[in-house]
Scaffold this motif. Structure first.
Motif, short mmCIF file in Angstrom:
data_model
loop_
_atom_site.label_atom_id
_atom_site.label_comp_id
_atom_site.label_asym_id
_atom_site.label_seq_id
_atom_site.Cartn_x
_atom_site.Cartn_y
_atom_site.Cartn_z
N PRO A 1 8.65 -45.84 35.22
CA PRO A 1 8.06 -44.57 34.74
C PRO A 1 6.68 -44.32 35.36
O PRO A 1 5.86 -45.24 35.43
N HIS A 2 6.47 -43.09 35.79
CA HIS A 2 5.16 -42.66 36.31
C HIS A 2 4.92 -41.22 35.87
O HIS A 2 5.84 -40.52 35.44
N SER B 1 0.27 -44.74 33.56
CA SER B 1 0.66 -46.15 33.45
C SER B 1 -0.04 -47.05 34.47
O SER B 1 -0.17 -48.24 34.25
N HIS B 2 -0.44 -46.47 35.58
CA HIS B 2 -1.05 -47.27 36.66
C HIS B 2 -2.29 -46.55 37.17
O HIS B 2 -2.35 -46.12 38.33
N MET C 1 -2.54 -46.01 41.20
CA MET C 1 -1.96 -44.71 41.55
C MET C 1 -3.00 -43.65 41.27
O MET C 1 -3.12 -43.13 40.16
N CYS D 1 -1.93 -41.85 37.56
CA CYS D 1 -0.74 -42.06 36.75
C CYS D 1 -1.18 -42.75 35.46
O CYS D 1 -1.95 -43.71 35.50
CU LIG Z 1 2.67 -45.10 37.63
#
Ligand SMILES: [Cu+2]
Length: 153
Positions: free
Chosen positions: A92-93, A141-142, A146, A139
């Motif tokens: 997921p992103h 999540s990251h 990202m 992103c």
């Molecule tokens: Cu991500």
């Protein structure tokens, strides 16, 4: 017999037509040298002002590799879209946008419900008009790997 000839002639004409359209680089087909304006390719919008239809891609291993596009530009005071392609199978992103470079602040744009999409999938984000300036996108999540810079102006 006549039908066969017609078919052959048609095929030859078609082949010549395709060849004529195919390449502009092979000279010697009898054209005059005045090469005024043969092919005007639809020029992509350049950096000035930016595009109102942006694309951001999360490639395979995006959590380490980051977004494919790390610098983007968009027009000021104009709503624009981001087509987000998540090519990272099973991961997921998403994309969120912050004013300046303070990614701990409240984002000026985030997907509804901070939704992530799991690759392979595509989401189209409708981003509201932003004032001219420099923005950071990442992103959820990251957020450290990202990340990219969006210039609005
Ligand atoms: Cu991500």
């Amino acid at each position: 017999m006549k039908a066969k000839w017609m078919t052959l002639i048609f095929a030859v004409v078609l082949a010549m037509t395709l060849a004529a359209c195919g390449g502009s680089d092979d000279a010697g087909t009898g054209d005059t040298g005045t090469d005024t304006s043969t092919e005007t390719e639809s020029a992509p919008p350049d950096d000035t002002g930016g595009s109102s239809e942006l694309t951001i891609t999360a490639p395979v291993d995006a959590a380490n590799a980051g977004f494919t596009e790390t610098t983007l530009s968009a027009p000021a005071d104009t709503p624009f879209t981001i087509t987000f392609n998540n090519d990272d199978d099973g991961i997921p992103h998403n994309v969120q946008i912050f004013e300046g470079d303070d990614t701990s602040a409240t984002p000026v744009f985030a997907p509804e419900g901070n939704a992530l999409i799991t690759g392979p999938d595509t989401a189209v984000y409708e981003v509201p008009a932003l004032a001219a300036g420099t923005y950071t996108y990442n992103c959820l999540s990251h957020p450290t790997t990202m990340v990219g810079t969006l210039t609005v102006g």
